[in-house]
Motif scaffolding. Structure first.
Motif, short mmCIF file in Angstrom:
data_model
loop_
_atom_site.label_atom_id
_atom_site.label_comp_id
_atom_site.label_asym_id
_atom_site.label_seq_id
_atom_site.Cartn_x
_atom_site.Cartn_y
_atom_site.Cartn_z
N UNK A 29 0.86 -1.19 0.00
CA UNK A 29 0.00 0.00 0.00
C UNK A 29 0.89 1.24 0.00
N UNK A 30 0.53 2.23 -0.83
CA UNK A 30 1.34 3.44 -0.98
C UNK A 30 0.53 4.68 -0.60
N UNK A 31 0.96 5.33 0.46
CA UNK A 31 0.32 6.54 0.97
C UNK A 31 1.27 7.71 0.75
N UNK A 32 0.79 8.75 0.08
CA UNK A 32 1.60 9.94 -0.16
C UNK A 32 1.21 11.03 0.82
N UNK A 33 2.18 11.58 1.52
CA UNK A 33 1.97 12.70 2.42
C UNK A 33 2.37 13.98 1.70
N UNK A 34 1.39 14.76 1.29
CA UNK A 34 1.58 16.04 0.59
C UNK A 34 2.09 15.88 -0.85
N UNK A 49 2.56 6.44 -11.95
CA UNK A 49 1.56 7.49 -11.79
C UNK A 49 0.25 6.98 -11.22
N UNK A 50 -0.09 5.74 -11.50
CA UNK A 50 -1.38 5.21 -11.07
C UNK A 50 -1.23 4.18 -9.95
N UNK A 74 -3.48 14.02 -14.87
CA UNK A 74 -2.99 12.66 -15.07
C UNK A 74 -4.12 11.64 -14.97
N UNK A 75 -4.98 11.81 -13.97
CA UNK A 75 -6.02 10.81 -13.73
C UNK A 75 -7.28 11.06 -14.56
N UNK A 76 -7.64 12.31 -14.74
CA UNK A 76 -8.90 12.62 -15.44
C UNK A 76 -8.79 12.36 -16.94
N UNK A 77 -7.65 12.71 -17.52
CA UNK A 77 -7.49 12.61 -18.97
C UNK A 77 -6.64 11.40 -19.38
N UNK A 78 -6.54 10.41 -18.54
CA UNK A 78 -5.73 9.23 -18.87
C UNK A 78 -6.17 8.65 -20.22
N UNK A 79 -5.22 8.54 -21.13
CA UNK A 79 -5.55 8.11 -22.48
C UNK A 79 -5.37 6.62 -22.71
N UNK A 80 -4.64 5.96 -21.82
CA UNK A 80 -4.33 4.54 -22.01
C UNK A 80 -4.87 3.75 -20.83
N UNK A 81 -5.90 2.95 -21.06
CA UNK A 81 -6.44 2.12 -20.00
C UNK A 81 -7.67 2.68 -19.33
#
Length: 250
Positions: A29-34, A49-50, A74-81
């Motif tokens: 699990x990967x949690x990003x702080x800020x 990225x995902x 990156x997430x809204x306009x993801x073109x692949x997948x």
């Protein structure tokens, strides 16, 4: 737990570091702080990225959250997948509105929430993936939260941005690693409820009995070595400066 320093510069990026961003991993699990200025580019050195599972935003100053606008793209306009499922984002009240305003050209007023599952932070304890976390309000001009992350009996505390306050001491109590801001220089800046200096960070680490102190959020115009020396005068444990790419096993 594994902690990776993605970016650690305070207030604005330096020539060698993006602004605040720290990756915490355990059990896959990967949690990003800020995710401050420049953090998204650096993040890609460490994780796809995902591949993030959750994001914690300590507060809504740009040097801690502004790259969320790029991550929205990156997430809204993801073109692949296809567009990925919304990722949990834990932030102060108004986080969605702040990011929408900062982006300034979202397809709709609710577009951010199509890729980010917003959760409003309050002081208290809860779970994020395999982590048990505790958040408390700290002292800063905008609503700001420090966080304590625990996993399998080990604890990491991240101060966020803060002046002196009792909540920080409570979050850091017995932490194996204390990631603490040190923006000011002892004897030079003295502005209440804004930031700590190196000596104050060391004093909190000593009071808390923290196992290791890592100084972070030091602006490019601040003498980092002076802050390191000041912290060592009052804290006997291991202390060092955060640097991009540094990895700690907690």
């Amino acid at each position: 737990m594994k902690l990776t320093v993605v970016g650690c510069s305070g207030s604005f990026p330096s020539t060698g570091s993006a602004c605040s961003s720290y990756l915490v991993e355990a059990d896959g699990f990967r949690l990003l702080l800020d995710m401050g200025n420049g953090a998204l580019g650096e993040l890609q050195r460490h994780v796809g990225l995902y591949d993030l599972d959750a994001i914690f935003l300590s507060h809504l100053h740009a040097d801690h959250c502004i790259d969320m606008c790029a991550y929205f793209v990156v997430r809204y306009y993801r073109f692949d997948g296809g567009r990925p499922a919304a990722i949990p984002v834990y932030g102060p009240e108004g986080t969605e509105r702040r990011l929408t305003t900062a982006h300034a050209d979202t397809p709709s007023d609710h577009a951010m929430s199509e890729v980010f599952d917003f959760h409003t932070l309050k002081s208290g304890s809860f779970e994020i993936g395999p982590f048990s976390v505790r958040t408390e309000k700290v002292c800063h001009p905008v609503e700001t939260f420090g966080i304590r992350v625990e996993h399998e009996g080990r604890a990491l505390t991240y101060s966020g941005d803060t002046g002196t306050c009792e909540a920080l001491a409570e979050l850091a109590e017995g932490a194996d690693l204390f990631l603490c801001e040190a923006s000011f220089i002892h004897g030079k800046e003295d502005i209440p409820d804004l930031h700590l200096n190196g000596r104050e960070a060391g004093e909190y680490a000593a009071r808390a009995g923290a196992g290791r102190l890592v100084l972070t959020h030091i602006p490019p115009w601040t003498d980092a070595e002076r802050n390191l020396s000041d912290a060592r005068e009052v804290y006997d444990g291991p202390v060092e400066l955060a640097v991009p790419g540094a990895v700690y096993e907690v």
